[in-house]
Design an enzyme around this catalytic site. Sequence first.
Site, PDB file in Angstrom:
ATOM      1  N   TRP A 204       0.837  -1.203   0.000  1.00 40.97           N
ATOM      2  CA  TRP A 204       0.000   0.000   0.000  1.00 40.97           C
ATOM      3  C   TRP A 204       0.870   1.252   0.000  1.00 40.97           C
ATOM      4  O   TRP A 204       1.409   1.626   1.037  1.00 40.97           O
ATOM      5  CB  TRP A 204      -0.909  -0.006   1.225  1.00 40.97           C
ATOM      6  CG  TRP A 204      -1.876  -1.157   1.217  1.00 40.97           C
ATOM      7  CD1 TRP A 204      -3.078  -1.200   0.577  1.00 40.97           C
ATOM      8  CD2 TRP A 204      -1.743  -2.419   1.875  1.00 40.97           C
ATOM      9  NE1 TRP A 204      -3.687  -2.409   0.777  1.00 40.97           N
ATOM     10  CE2 TRP A 204      -2.896  -3.182   1.578  1.00 40.97           C
ATOM     11  CE3 TRP A 204      -0.748  -2.999   2.679  1.00 40.97           C
ATOM     12  CZ2 TRP A 204      -3.099  -4.471   2.046  1.00 40.97           C
ATOM     13  CZ3 TRP A 204      -0.957  -4.285   3.143  1.00 40.97           C
ATOM     14  CH2 TRP A 204      -2.119  -5.007   2.822  1.00 40.97           C
TER      15      TRP A 204
ATOM     16  N   HIS B  25      -6.998   1.714   2.551  1.00 43.02           N
ATOM     17  CA  HIS B  25      -8.081   0.759   2.317  1.00 43.02           C
ATOM     18  C   HIS B  25      -9.123   0.930   3.420  1.00 43.02           C
ATOM     19  O   HIS B  25      -8.855   1.517   4.467  1.00 43.02           O
ATOM     20  CB  HIS B  25      -7.574  -0.692   2.284  1.00 43.02           C
ATOM     21  CG  HIS B  25      -6.707  -1.078   3.450  1.00 43.02           C
ATOM     22  ND1 HIS B  25      -6.033  -2.267   3.533  1.00 43.02           N
ATOM     23  CD2 HIS B  25      -6.422  -0.411   4.615  1.00 43.02           C
ATOM     24  CE1 HIS B  25      -5.363  -2.325   4.671  1.00 43.02           C
ATOM     25  NE2 HIS B  25      -5.586  -1.221   5.338  1.00 43.02           N
TER      26      HIS B  25
ATOM     27  N   ARG C  69      -4.168   6.045  -2.545  1.00 44.33           N
ATOM     28  CA  ARG C  69      -2.862   5.397  -2.730  1.00 44.33           C
ATOM     29  C   ARG C  69      -1.932   6.356  -3.454  1.00 44.33           C
ATOM     30  O   ARG C  69      -2.338   7.004  -4.431  1.00 44.33           O
ATOM     31  CB  ARG C  69      -3.003   4.119  -3.567  1.00 44.33           C
ATOM     32  CG  ARG C  69      -3.964   3.110  -2.965  1.00 44.33           C
ATOM     33  CD  ARG C  69      -3.317   1.876  -2.396  1.00 44.33           C
ATOM     34  NE  ARG C  69      -4.316   1.106  -1.678  1.00 44.33           N
ATOM     35  CZ  ARG C  69      -4.789  -0.079  -2.077  1.00 44.33           C
ATOM     36  NH1 ARG C  69      -4.312  -0.646  -3.165  1.00 44.33           N
ATOM     37  NH2 ARG C  69      -5.714  -0.695  -1.376  1.00 44.33           N
TER      38      ARG C  69
ATOM     39  N   GLN D 123     -13.749   2.190  -1.815  1.00 43.39           N
ATOM     40  CA  GLN D 123     -13.782   0.770  -1.463  1.00 43.39           C
ATOM     41  C   GLN D 123     -14.995   0.479  -0.598  1.00 43.39           C
ATOM     42  O   GLN D 123     -15.500   1.358   0.114  1.00 43.39           O
ATOM     43  CB  GLN D 123     -12.533   0.401  -0.646  1.00 43.39           C
ATOM     44  CG  GLN D 123     -11.427  -0.196  -1.486  1.00 43.39           C
ATOM     45  CD  GLN D 123     -10.358  -0.861  -0.642  1.00 43.39           C
ATOM     46  OE1 GLN D 123     -10.369  -0.778   0.589  1.00 43.39           O
ATOM     47  NE2 GLN D 123      -9.420  -1.506  -1.307  1.00 43.39           N
TER      48      GLN D 123
ATOM     49  N   VAL E  25      -5.626 -11.518   6.946  1.00 47.15           N
ATOM     50  CA  VAL E  25      -6.500 -12.681   6.727  1.00 47.15           C
ATOM     51  C   VAL E  25      -5.648 -13.943   6.621  1.00 47.15           C
ATOM     52  O   VAL E  25      -4.485 -13.891   6.253  1.00 47.15           O
ATOM     53  CB  VAL E  25      -7.355 -12.526   5.439  1.00 47.15           C
ATOM     54  CG1 VAL E  25      -8.479 -11.521   5.646  1.00 47.15           C
ATOM     55  CG2 VAL E  25      -6.500 -12.142   4.243  1.00 47.15           C
TER      56      VAL E  25
ATOM     57  N   ALA F 254     -13.706 -11.450   5.661  1.00 46.88           N
ATOM     58  CA  ALA F 254     -13.715 -10.025   5.291  1.00 46.88           C
ATOM     59  C   ALA F 254     -13.320  -9.919   3.838  1.00 46.88           C
ATOM     60  O   ALA F 254     -12.633 -10.785   3.290  1.00 46.88           O
ATOM     61  CB  ALA F 254     -12.728  -9.236   6.156  1.00 46.88           C
TER      62      ALA F 254
HETATM   63  N1  PHE Z   1      -7.827  -4.174   2.152  1.00 45.18           N
HETATM   64  C1  PHE Z   1      -7.382  -4.978   1.050  1.00 45.18           C
HETATM   65  C2  PHE Z   1      -6.911  -4.065  -0.076  1.00 45.18           C
HETATM   66  O1  PHE Z   1      -7.348  -2.971  -0.184  1.00 45.18           O
HETATM   67  C3  PHE Z   1      -8.457  -5.890   0.548  1.00 45.18           C
HETATM   68  C4  PHE Z   1      -8.883  -6.893   1.559  1.00 45.18           C
HETATM   69  C5  PHE Z   1      -9.896  -6.622   2.453  1.00 45.18           C
HETATM   70  C6  PHE Z   1      -8.274  -8.132   1.605  1.00 45.18           C
HETATM   71  C7  PHE Z   1     -10.299  -7.550   3.390  1.00 45.18           C
HETATM   72  C8  PHE Z   1      -8.655  -9.093   2.535  1.00 45.18           C
HETATM   73  C9  PHE Z   1      -9.668  -8.788   3.417  1.00 45.18           C
HETATM   74  O2  PHE Z   1      -6.090  -4.432  -0.857  1.00 45.18           O
END
Ligand code: PHE
Length: 352
Positions: free
Chosen positions: A157, A194, A220, A234, A277, A320
Amino acid sequence: MESINALRKSALRRLRSIKHKEELRSFEVEFLGRKKGKLTAVLRRLGSLPHRERMSIGQEANTLRLELLEEINKKKNIFAEHAMQEILSKEAVDITFPPPKRPRGHLHPLTHIRLEAEEIFSSMGFSVIPGGPEVETEYYNFDALNIPSDHPARDLWDTFWISSRSSKVIDQKRKARGRSAFRVPTSKVLLRTHTSSVQVRHMESHQPPIRIIASGKTFRYEATDAKHDTEFIQLECLFVDKNVSVAHLKHTLSAFFQKMFSPKVAIRLRPSYFPFVEPGFEVDMRTAEGEWLEMLGAGMVHQQVLKNAGYIPGHWKGFAFGVGLDRIAMMKYKIPDVRLFRCGDVRFLRQF
Ligand code: PHE
């Protein structure tokens, strides 16, 4: 006496032919004017007449004067009335005339998609919660999500950091407004990369079962092109309960995409990595035309994240995912360049 009678005749004849205010004024000057008025001249000569004639002629002349004044007045009133009628007819308002069309505003295409997505998730039993702050602490955006500052995954990120001075100012303002300062005062401040930043924020103040979605702006620090912008929207989904499995995740996602696009679309999960995750997936969608497109990141909530939220370790499970709404809007409306959404060009926006 004779000249008075002649004067009356010619004056009345003239008066009858008068059609304008201006003519009336010059008539008044011609007959009753102080210096050169014809009747005034007669009255002026009275003094040189013998007493008896002066009486009778004077009376006659005065009668004529009053007569003329009255006639002039009548005409003036008629002209004024005409002028008023003209104004009234010219400026008349036709209340049956249809009003001019007023341009009406409408929703931005991304707002349409956002509302549609919220509608779909609501119908599946998710609560739509406020999107959370766009200016976020390093803690909620990274650390709480199992991405400590020395973690290489931070490179995933590219981040807009907010200078420490402005961070302090933001902190002080929040305090001044009576809000508590950021939970972790030493935390640096950034534009959230995010919406996953809402996960721990929400879980800190809520106990499972949790079924929420939250959407909002994310940022970003990247070079832009037709597929990437520095700002995008998002939608985060978080589900926490007792027996939650990847099957729940997969079903939720395919139901969402089928409602959003078409009952014909399908999804597939590919193993991927996000520190918050385990396991983590990249989710692809097969369009009605049979093309596979990468849509989002997802996974089972990492136990460390649940622990960071204050939950009893090992007690809960969750899934998620975070999906980019710009991407969905581009596909639905067939928009070739993501930057069009924020270019401010009304020719683009008017199409929606
Ligand atoms: N937050 C991650 C992204 O923006 C996406 C994501 C959200 C992945 C939740 C796993 C669980 O790249």
